[in-house]
Design an enzyme around this catalytic site. Structure first.
Site, PDB file in Angstrom:
ATOM      1  N   TRP A  75       0.874  -1.134  -0.044  1.00 18.46           N
ATOM      2  CA  TRP A  75       0.149  -0.038  -0.057  1.00 18.46           C
ATOM      3  C   TRP A  75       0.715   1.129   0.021  1.00 18.46           C
ATOM      4  O   TRP A  75       1.617   1.476   0.944  1.00 18.46           O
ATOM      5  CB  TRP A  75      -0.756   0.002   1.113  1.00 18.46           C
ATOM      6  CG  TRP A  75      -1.878   1.027   1.376  1.00 18.46           C
ATOM      7  CD1 TRP A  75      -3.220   0.992   0.484  1.00 18.46           C
ATOM      8  CD2 TRP A  75      -1.927   2.355   2.137  1.00 18.46           C
ATOM      9  NE1 TRP A  75      -4.012   2.078   0.922  1.00 18.46           N
ATOM     10  CE2 TRP A  75      -3.306   2.877   1.794  1.00 18.46           C
ATOM     11  CE3 TRP A  75      -1.087   2.780   2.897  1.00 18.46           C
ATOM     12  CZ2 TRP A  75      -3.493   4.202   2.527  1.00 18.46           C
ATOM     13  CZ3 TRP A  75      -1.300   4.124   3.585  1.00 18.46           C
ATOM     14  CH2 TRP A  75      -2.650   4.662   3.107  1.00 18.46           C
ATOM     15  N   ASN A 100       6.932  -3.961   5.985  1.00 14.45           N
ATOM     16  CA  ASN A 100       5.851  -3.199   6.396  1.00 14.45           C
ATOM     17  C   ASN A 100       6.245  -1.926   7.506  1.00 14.45           C
ATOM     18  O   ASN A 100       7.160  -2.386   7.996  1.00 14.45           O
ATOM     19  CB  ASN A 100       4.671  -3.907   7.001  1.00 14.45           C
ATOM     20  CG  ASN A 100       4.128  -4.785   6.148  1.00 14.45           C
ATOM     21  OD1 ASN A 100       4.494  -5.025   5.040  1.00 14.45           O
ATOM     22  ND2 ASN A 100       3.116  -5.803   6.539  1.00 14.45           N
ATOM     23  N   GLY A 101       5.668  -0.788   7.284  1.00 14.74           N
ATOM     24  CA  GLY A 101       5.954   0.145   8.088  1.00 14.74           C
ATOM     25  C   GLY A 101       6.552   1.471   7.471  1.00 14.74           C
ATOM     26  O   GLY A 101       6.402   1.479   6.022  1.00 14.74           O
ATOM     27  N   GLU A 484     -21.191   7.266  11.589  1.00 15.43           N
ATOM     28  CA  GLU A 484     -20.799   6.055  10.735  1.00 15.43           C
ATOM     29  C   GLU A 484     -21.429   5.788   9.638  1.00 15.43           C
ATOM     30  O   GLU A 484     -20.904   5.250   8.333  1.00 15.43           O
ATOM     31  CB  GLU A 484     -21.035   4.711  11.751  1.00 15.43           C
ATOM     32  CG  GLU A 484     -20.895   3.243  11.221  1.00 15.43           C
ATOM     33  CD  GLU A 484     -19.346   3.197  11.128  1.00 15.43           C
ATOM     34  OE1 GLU A 484     -18.947   2.055  10.390  1.00 15.43           O
ATOM     35  OE2 GLU A 484     -18.468   4.226  11.229  1.00 15.43           O
ATOM     36  N   LYS A 488     -19.364   5.139   5.879  1.00 13.98           N
ATOM     37  CA  LYS A 488     -19.389   3.928   4.970  1.00 13.98           C
ATOM     38  C   LYS A 488     -19.795   4.495   3.808  1.00 13.98           C
ATOM     39  O   LYS A 488     -19.288   3.750   2.786  1.00 13.98           O
ATOM     40  CB  LYS A 488     -20.550   3.036   5.498  1.00 13.98           C
ATOM     41  CG  LYS A 488     -20.438   2.190   6.890  1.00 13.98           C
ATOM     42  CD  LYS A 488     -19.565   1.253   6.434  1.00 13.98           C
ATOM     43  CE  LYS A 488     -18.534   0.758   7.811  1.00 13.98           C
ATOM     44  NZ  LYS A 488     -17.580   1.703   8.268  1.00 13.98           N
ATOM     45  N   GLU A 491     -16.696   5.644   2.075  1.00 15.87           N
ATOM     46  CA  GLU A 491     -15.315   4.495   1.953  1.00 15.87           C
ATOM     47  C   GLU A 491     -15.866   3.763   0.593  1.00 15.87           C
ATOM     48  O   GLU A 491     -14.690   3.524  -0.076  1.00 15.87           O
ATOM     49  CB  GLU A 491     -15.735   3.719   3.224  1.00 15.87           C
ATOM     50  CG  GLU A 491     -14.999   4.064   4.337  1.00 15.87           C
ATOM     51  CD  GLU A 491     -14.814   3.084   5.332  1.00 15.87           C
ATOM     52  OE1 GLU A 491     -13.808   2.908   6.198  1.00 15.87           O
ATOM     53  OE2 GLU A 491     -16.152   2.679   5.857  1.00 15.87           O
ATOM     54  N   HIS A 507     -27.123  25.864  11.563  1.00 15.28           N
ATOM     55  CA  HIS A 507     -25.916  26.685  11.847  1.00 15.28           C
ATOM     56  C   HIS A 507     -24.601  26.662  10.783  1.00 15.28           C
ATOM     57  O   HIS A 507     -23.535  26.749  11.030  1.00 15.28           O
ATOM     58  CB  HIS A 507     -25.242  26.339  13.249  1.00 15.28           C
ATOM     59  CG  HIS A 507     -26.112  26.458  14.432  1.00 15.28           C
ATOM     60  ND1 HIS A 507     -26.446  27.797  14.869  1.00 15.28           N
ATOM     61  CD2 HIS A 507     -26.613  25.560  15.191  1.00 15.28           C
ATOM     62  CE1 HIS A 507     -27.105  27.795  15.970  1.00 15.28           C
ATOM     63  NE2 HIS A 507     -27.395  26.556  16.117  1.00 15.28           N
ATOM     64  N   LYS A 606      -7.317  -2.320   5.365  1.00 15.05           N
ATOM     65  CA  LYS A 606      -7.954  -2.947   6.627  1.00 15.05           C
ATOM     66  C   LYS A 606      -7.250  -2.262   7.945  1.00 15.05           C
ATOM     67  O   LYS A 606      -7.846  -2.041   8.860  1.00 15.05           O
ATOM     68  CB  LYS A 606      -7.960  -4.239   6.560  1.00 15.05           C
ATOM     69  CG  LYS A 606      -8.784  -4.945   7.455  1.00 15.05           C
ATOM     70  CD  LYS A 606     -10.485  -4.440   7.368  1.00 15.05           C
ATOM     71  CE  LYS A 606     -11.146  -4.905   8.362  1.00 15.05           C
ATOM     72  NZ  LYS A 606     -12.695  -4.445   8.585  1.00 15.05           N
TER      73      LYS A 606
END
Length: 611
Positions: A75, A100-101, A484, A488, A491, A507, A606
């Site tokens: 990624w 990774n990282g 939420e 969703k 996403e 407002h 994820k």
């Protein structure tokens, strides 16, 4: 996020395992992939941009055979989505590794390596690790020592797996801040960043800890040093991950499967509560003493888990009568904090490997907060090991990037904590606790009733799919449900969506409302319903189109410009959990209508193990 997989075998070919392992980790999110194996005289590497299926086709075109190899799904962080930036990375045809990282001081190390004559083919921080290891190997001619010396110079988080052409019988693993584990077999051993890649081959798992460096051969673990450089051993755990949970079965997408698994996930999570009651021991053997000492709660989390914390604040202050703050973990770790040693630090994470949440917890502990509780879905994860107390959500593996069953089971866990704390501190009677237990017992049925609304929600999805923006509104404990729902939709459909407390509409956000701005309203039949109806009239008066999820008995009727779907009867404090189901289904079906990648939305991963 990125995924690591690899194996060393006495005689079997590892290539098929590498591809299979990468496929099993596709859900984590990635944009390129690659594998590398050692042959008698060279490192063979194949990399591709895009899905693992493209890599698999390329591998199948060549005769690739080896008993030792590594694989990776990347990624992108440093450098774009290109094949030269994909892993594995090679240094001078001798060292090959995956990572990774993020190495935070890679620019400084890169400059030093360039001064030493090293040339870089990629834009990644990972290539710095490869060249640093090669440099150290030229001096020591010992791969374990080379990795140990190289990693001492790195700042940041990493999981690294290294092979060397001159030492084809060993693999070196190093971990700091990113998950890395070993799977033990007979005359073969495996390693990965996610247990899902290994459970089809072995269930004997060793979880490395921060600072560990290990040497693996076909015999097992040859050397294992901890962060102090001392020889150590790590306990062998039996993985309980179900292979069935990693398979799609009769469903079209993992998100659909996981939405429909929620009644069972909630039942599994609450089973221990029904057998024991709301007792502190649910959270650990020291929980009663810790809960008696605390005077407030601070919840640290990210993404959907943060929204469960926002919901829990309503419960904790109304039911348990305890002051509660909720903070985004990535903000907490970098701001000036007033520490309160009597405050419980409660972290929430599906994977238990969310770097920002882990680092926020470590920050809190460094300030003197020794009362810590983790709510997590993964046993032996870093967050769990860093916490004094733990409550496991038993959601099973969640493959889709967008969280569904992890979200609702986290809410169940937080409600269980609320009632337990309220009962212990004398703010809830035994009779009230028993009533809450009955509410939990009936919750899976209410969730199933909400799932039955799918045909009506599907019709709404066709109206949403051409839109570019949407608003979600809620009041009180249902405001986090609106948050939420908006997340969703963002996403997996790429429709810009925002959520507001309905009272805030006038407002500012009301300026956005017109016939092209659908407004989703969470409208339970509670004490705030009349206030919410007034807010909806504000939308209708501006020509906005309302999509209302209303409880049975709310008295709110459909009319021109107002569409209504009736969810099950209002179930009191747990209503927020039931109302989560329709917004999940709405996002799912809008994504289907738009043709987006439901399970692997663009740019997302994820388990976010980097900053």
């Amino acid at each position: 996020m990125c995924g690591i997989v690899g194996a060393i075998r006495s005689d079997n070919n590892v290539v098929e395992f590498l591809i299979d392992g990468l496929k099993r980790m596709e859900y984590r999110g990635y944009d390129s992939s690659g594998i590398a194996v050692l042959t008698q005289n060279k490192i063979e590497r194949v990399r591709r941009v895009g899905r693992v299926s493209a890599l698999e086709r390329a591998v199948n075109e060549i005769d690739l055979v080896s008993n030792i190899g590594i694989g990776h799904t990347r990624w992108a962080t440093h450098g774009g989505v290109t094949e030269p930036n994909a892993h594995p990375h090679i240094s001078h045809g001798q060292i090959v590794l995956v990572h990774n990282g993020i190495i935070e001081n890679y620019e400084e190390e890169k400059k030093n390596l360039i001064d030493l004559g090293y040339e870089f083919e990629s834009q990644t921080d990972t290539e710095v690790i490869a060249h640093s290891t090669h440099y150290e190997y030229q001096n020591s001619k010992n791969l374990f020592e080379a990795v140990q010396k190289a990693t001492h110079r790195f700042q940041g988080a990493y999981a690294i797996v290294v092979l060397c052409l001159d030492e084809p019988d060993v693999v070196i693993l190093a971990r700091m801040g990113c998950p890395l584990l070993i799977g033990l077999g007979e005359h073969e051993n495996f390693f990965a960043s996610d247990v899902s890649a290994l459970v089809a081959y072995t269930r004997d798992i060793i979880y490395l800890e921060d600072g560990d460096i290990a040497q693996i051969s076909v015999k097992g673990i040859d050397h294992l040093l901890d962060k102090t450089g001392q020889s150590t051993e790590r306990e062998i755990k039996q993985s309980e991950v179900s292979l069935t949970s990693l398979e799609l079965g009769p469903y079209n997408h993992f998100m659909q499967k996981e939405i429909y698994e929620q009644p069972k996930a909630i039942t599994d999570t609450t089973e221990i509560v029904f057998s024991a009651g709301f007792v502190p021991s649910l959270f650990g053997e020291n929980a009663k003493a810790i809960f008696n000492e605390i005077d407030s709660v601070k919840i640290l989390a990210c993404g959907s888990s943060y929204y469960t914390g926002v919901t829990a604040k309503y419960w904790l202050e109304a039911i348990a009568k305890i002051p509660t703050d909720v903070e985004i973990a990535s903000e907490y770790r970098y701001r000036e904090v007033i520490a309160n040693p009597r405050q419980l630090i409660l972290t929430v994470s599906q994977s238990g490997e969310t770097l920002d949440t882990i680092e926020a917890l470590k920050r809190a502990k460094s300030l003197g907060h020794d009362k810590t509780l983790a709510i997590c879905n993964v046993m032996e994860s870093t967050l769990v090991r860093e916490s004094e107390l733990v409550f496991y959500t038993r959601a099973g593996a969640e493959i889709c990037v967008a969280s569904t069953k992890a979200f609702t089971t986290q809410l169940v866990a937080l409600f269980t904590f609320t009632v337990t704390l309220g009962l212990l501190k004398g703010h809830i009677s035994d009779a009230q606790a028993q009533a809450y237990l009955e509410d939990l017992r009936h919750l899976p049925g209410s969730v199933q009733a909400a799932l039955n609304l799918e045909p009506q929600i599907t019709q709404w999805a066709n109206l949403f799919s051409p839109k570019d923006n949407a608003l979600f509104l809620g009041r009180g404990i249902h405001y986090p449900v609106a948050l939420e729902g908006a997340l969703k939709l963002k996403e997996i459909t790429y429709i810009h969506a925002e959520a507001y407390p309905a009272g805030e509409l006038k407002h500012g956000p009301l300026a956005l409302v017109d016939q092209d701005m659908p407004v989703v309203v969470i409208a339970p039949n509670d004490a705030l319903l009349d206030k919410l109806k007034s807010n909806m009239q504000e939308v209708a008066a501006r020509g906005g189109e309302l999509f209302v999820f209303a409880d049975a008995g709310s008295g709110y009727e459909a009319s021109e410009g107002i569409r209504v779907i009736r969810t099950p009867r209002h179930i009191g404090e747990l209503s927020a959990i039931v109302h989560t189901i329709p917004v999940q289904l709405l996002a799912y079906h809008v994504a289907l209508a738009k043709g987006t990648d439901v399970d692997k939305p663009r740019n997302l991963a994820k388990s976010v193990t980097v900053e």
